[in-house]
Design a protein around this motif. Sequence first.
Motif: not given
Ligand code: SF4
Lengths: 170, 552
Positions: B414-418, B420-424, B455-464
């Motif tokens: 799970c990425c940090p999402g909304l 913490f992350c300003s891109l979420a 799970m990722s909070g946006c398309m960047n897919a840090c959470g794979h």
């Molecule tokens: S996937 Fe998106 S929301 Fe999650 S950490 Fe990466 S940039 Fe931020």
Amino acid sequence: MPVLISDRRIQPDDAWLMIADEAPIPQEGPVVLGWDRWILEQETLRGRSDPLGIRVNGDVPIQELGPQAERFDLIALEFPVATDGRCYSHARVLRTQYRFRGELRAVGNVLRDQIAFMERVGINSFLLDQGRSYAEQALAALGEISVAYQTAPLDTLPRIRRRLAGAEPA
Amino acid sequence: MYRYDHYDQTLVDERVAQFRDQTRRYLAGELSEDEFRPLRLMNGLYIQRHAPMLRIAIPYGLLSSAQLRTLASIARRYDRGYGHMTTRQNIQFNWPALEQVPDILADLAGVEMHAMQTSGNCIRNITADHLAGVASDEVADPRPYCELIRQWATLHPEFAYLPRKFKIAVSGSRKDRAATQVHDIGIQLVRNADGELGAEILVGGGLGRTPIIGEVIRSFLPLRHLLSYLEAILRVYNLLGRRDNKYKARIKILVRAMGAEAFRERVEKEWEHLRDQPDLTLEPEDIALMKKHFPQPDYRTDVDSAPMLDLVEQDDTFRRWYKRNTVEHRTAGYRAVFVSLKKPGVAPGDITDVQMEALADLAERYSFGEIRVTHTQNLVLADVAVDQLPALRRDLDELGLATPTIGTLADMICCPGLDFCSLANAGSIDVAADIHRRFDDLDYLYDLGELRLNMSGCMNACGHHNVAHIGILGVDKKGQEFYQITLGGSSTNDAAVGDRLGPAVAKDRVADTLEALLRTFADHREGEETFLETYRRLGIEPFKEQVYASAD
Ligand code: SF4
């Protein structure tokens, strides 16, 4: 007034004249021409005996520039924005693959915090637009990091091997 | 593990001094925001939702106890008492003050660590198998090669301003635990028919909004050429990668546009000029010297496993933990132990200063003073004698680090999402908490078997998310948090990008949707099939029907 650093010194003056693409080329003296101009006018420039420089950016294919490089005394590498890193590769390829020995000059958006990297790919002069004291700081910045894992093109000793040979695990 | 020599130490020390000066100039207004941005990014510093976020490299996931103690102290002194482990074996701190970042970097340099190149358009932290050196299916230990690559990539002057970020992963085992197929370059150590060790080179994998599985451009590269070949790939990318559109700037897009074969030809042509450069050539003695940094620990030969095995029979709690959270080790009498960072109610991957400090002690007591970070956001103590397992489990349990759910649905990435992350686009931590609450029955989790939920909070897919068996992606629907579900992805040997299930679901429907998916799985499962196997046999239709029918 742009300030020129070359071979780690601030140079009082610069003999090179940068010729804008539409401007006439003076009969004599060292001039730097744009790449497109060179391509179009190289036949007429062939007889010119004064030093000739060329200005290229990352769009110019290095396979085309490289074989002609020794024709030039100076190659000005243009950094239109600081984040356009293509000319770092151009510099290294010119130095290592095409054995270019002339002056490689960084022009355009040349920043104090980047010129150490530029120097290490073989660029040996820098035209800075931000005035004399900025240029002095930039000169100092060249020494900020005194070690590197990669060889600079003009180094003679292979770095990794030399270092590994001397570095036993603690 | 690798220890810095004077040379390495000088580099990180001078780098700290340099960044201290850059920060000072920025704060004094001498450096513009635009000028400072690439400089801070190359030192690991993002500006995030609440504060700067500092991402620290843990090269190939390996930490000493002393290093972990320093991370604990950073968490306590400069942050809010915790850090977050990422899918790329980095640790992130969410609350440092910009003015203090140079001090943090100095603390790190004191224990041979840094935050260089953890952000920005450069070669990022080199990642590897968390079971390197202990896995029984290992062809060769990837760590010496990782360190050689780390040094080659560090402050590489030619590749500091690439079109986009660049990620390299190395696997030395038959089973790929390093997700090499979804990296810009994946390196798989292999042996050829003559038994010679070499590298299979993949390029152009990646996640983000255009997930692509990497392609092999060389099936066997002699290791002496490893660095020159990497240099050739990077040069081709640096020169030809797109710079006009950041969404099309990764190497995967270039490889796609040229075709893997044309890309390979271009690389090989470049490589012709590089392959015999002495400074890029790894001679056998260079490799031998680096290998000395990764010796086999002094394993005991008197380990008696009988009492522990009795406990496995008798004690349910111990058995569960033993089965889920420990894995086979190549040395008799030893196991590798997963330290779970997936306790329900805690954001996946988060670890407190107190836990870090205590774990540093446990690593010294039980596992030769080393800790590894996994790309699934857990930690590993890789060398534990089995007669120590009962004591270790108790100690971990007291710290909240023994949740026996490794490899199950509850072990989600799970990425940090909304938060913490300003891109979420959407929250992920609260959805993880929902899922943990809903699926809290251990026997049910075990029945489901191996399941990778990301799970990722946006398309960047840090959470794979796009290479998970079940992926969850946060999307924004008219200002509301919605979640797009994908099925059937994988990041290991059978790598694949997941298929989209259908319309995104609302936040309060995510757990229900999962339940419907799992019900479908249970209904159709044959024997001991995993979710992925069942999915691949059946395709998406039955899952779709179940989910969207029950939504009506
Ligand atoms: S996937 Fe998106 S929301 Fe999650 S950490 Fe990466 S940039 Fe931020």
